[in-house]
Design an enzyme around this catalytic site. Sequence first.
Site, PDB file in Angstrom:
ATOM      1  N   ASP A 128      45.434  14.696   7.838  1.00 26.53           N
ATOM      2  CA  ASP A 128      45.596  13.449   7.104  1.00 26.53           C
ATOM      3  C   ASP A 128      45.519  12.223   8.006  1.00 26.53           C
ATOM      4  O   ASP A 128      45.963  12.247   9.156  1.00 26.53           O
ATOM      5  CB  ASP A 128      46.942  13.456   6.370  1.00 26.53           C
TER       6      ASP A 128
ATOM      7  N   GLU B 149      47.277  16.368  -8.231  1.00 26.54           N
ATOM      8  CA  GLU B 149      47.531  17.014  -6.949  1.00 26.54           C
ATOM      9  C   GLU B 149      48.780  16.385  -6.364  1.00 26.54           C
ATOM     10  O   GLU B 149      48.816  15.183  -6.109  1.00 26.54           O
ATOM     11  CB  GLU B 149      46.340  16.834  -5.996  1.00 26.54           C
TER      12      GLU B 149
END
Lengths: 409, 268
Positions: B60, B49
């Site tokens: 995040d 990824e």
Amino acid sequence: MTQRPDSTQSPDYGAFPDARGHFGQFGGRFVSETLMAALDELETMYRRLKDDPQFQADFDHDLAHYVGRPSPLYLAERWTGQLGGARIWLKREDLNHTGAHKVNNTIGQALLARHMGKKRVIAETGAGQHGVASATVAARLGLECHVFMGEEDIRRQRLNVYRMKLLGAEVIPVTSGSRTLKDAMNEAMRDWVTNVDDTFYIIGTVAGPHPYPMLVRDFQSVIGREAREQSLKQAGKLPDALVACVGGGSNAIGLFHPFLNDESVAMYGVEAAGDGVATGRHAAPLSDGRPGVLHGNRTYLMEDDNGQIIETHSVSAGLDYPGVGPEHAWLKDLGRVSYVAADDQEALAAFRELTRVEGIMPALESAHALAYARKLAPTMGKDQDIIVNLSGRGDKDILTVAEIDGINF
Amino acid sequence: MSRIETTFAQLKQDRRKALIPYITAGDPGLEITVPLMHAMVKAGADVIELGVPFSDPMADGPVIQKACERALAAGTGLRDVLAMVREFRRGDDATPVVLMGYLNPVECMGYERFAETCLEVGVDGVLLVDLPPEECDEIAPLFKERGVDLIFLVAPTTTDARIARIAKAASGYLYYVSVKGVTGSASLNVEEVAARVETIRNLAQLPIGVGFGIKDAQSAQAVSRVADGVVVGSALVNQVAEHADDPMAISRAVSGILADMRAAMDKH
């Protein structure tokens, strides 16, 4: 992408957003999966309560007895005379409890939080007005309150930071990115995703994922409903033009929305031009931006060629935001509202002028609307009427203005 | 069969689970990413990824936020990330690469152009964190036509009805977010994850990768017992940050963690 509505025929503005939270191609719900259930829950609760007579009665009661509504519609006679054109009426949101329009929305969202059984509220803030309004309703309802605020804004708005602390809220400095409103909103989203079970996120403007742009608009629409009624009574007619500043755009949509179907009423949303739109150092995405996706909705944004959000510039912390509510983006494309911009210097001049001529010190945000009204009034007839949304009072900005004047306390 | 399908089919046959590392492209510099991808494959990665840096990474935690800031400071844009995949493919035509990021850089490039470039350079899947299935009706066909998988998240808060809906929109694999929170936050609870994965299996046919909260060989092993794949991000990106001025050290540290995870996961 959804087709642009046929511009030859006006839509019924009251029918938007659609069931999925879209205003044409704008709006929607662009968030990570963890928040989808919480947004569904909020939407279901809001749709149930908004037509509930008891909820509306509670909301109206608080607006009357806690906020002090209705706010006056004040004819600025001396300023009107000096400008020599249309009559200027000020919708006095600065006279609300806590000193700005923000509290209309936080009262509404706090009632929702209580119905949903949430014990903790969070908020993002730029100028601190929404943070103060959130801390205020949290104090009143005995809710824990955390306010996210960019480090740069904490510096610019120390007075409001201390107000929030006195009200029992914890102000959490945000040190990521540009350290202003957009970063505070990122951090609030991160907190919400982590504490989604017990926390209600009070978004302060008509942006964010559906249903926020809709519910914040509905709560703020009390401004326009009152102004419409007051204008009919005091001026004997509808106004010819409305003027309001636009950062995220909640005071503007609150004033505009109840008039959208009145075709004779022209509307002007005034963005912050900072150093000037041509310099690129501004906060005016509707004047000089492109559609994109940020903070849960599709709207006009300030971005670079790689789709990264760029830093904004404005003397007013409350307008220092690279996006704008999706309903404004839609109204711009439909041509229903004209979006213009006033720069820092024009806003400061209007701030000083209203203070000296009318004895009313406006917030620097509202001063952007005044700066445009100042240009607009002389182009209109003396029998015409302009309503300017005086969205907040300027006490919080005294230190900023003093600093510009070279005065240190 | 796509590279992702082939990889999961082969793993199933070998009775192994997928090790899926995440790194942010261009962190701390553009030149490091492709060699690091090859090193990760050598250390046991099955799928990569690759994070597309964004100025406002709302989902995040601080570790990946800082990685985005470093990558953006180095000048990494979406076009650069696509070019990295093209370069990676010159040396590796088997390992699937999934781009992970936020919608706006893709919207800015244009969906059709992005999907076409993905196909051209050899991107196998795309995971856009802030694009839920509700908003992808017009976008999804552009990827589907080109055989590029759209990968979606499933969260602890996702209802059964939504899992079914997500599974219908998704291809490649499903990414189960094991904790409520941002990347790199709390540790996961393996029993809870096991129960949720079981629920998802009953509603979806796709392989299930689990991420968020996997920090070391032990947690990777525990998750690999219940899921089809283990995603590790912040633990690796931490190493990138720590050795930011020494590309060789980054490669050693990241490979070391992955090799430990691989060994623990393959132990029967």
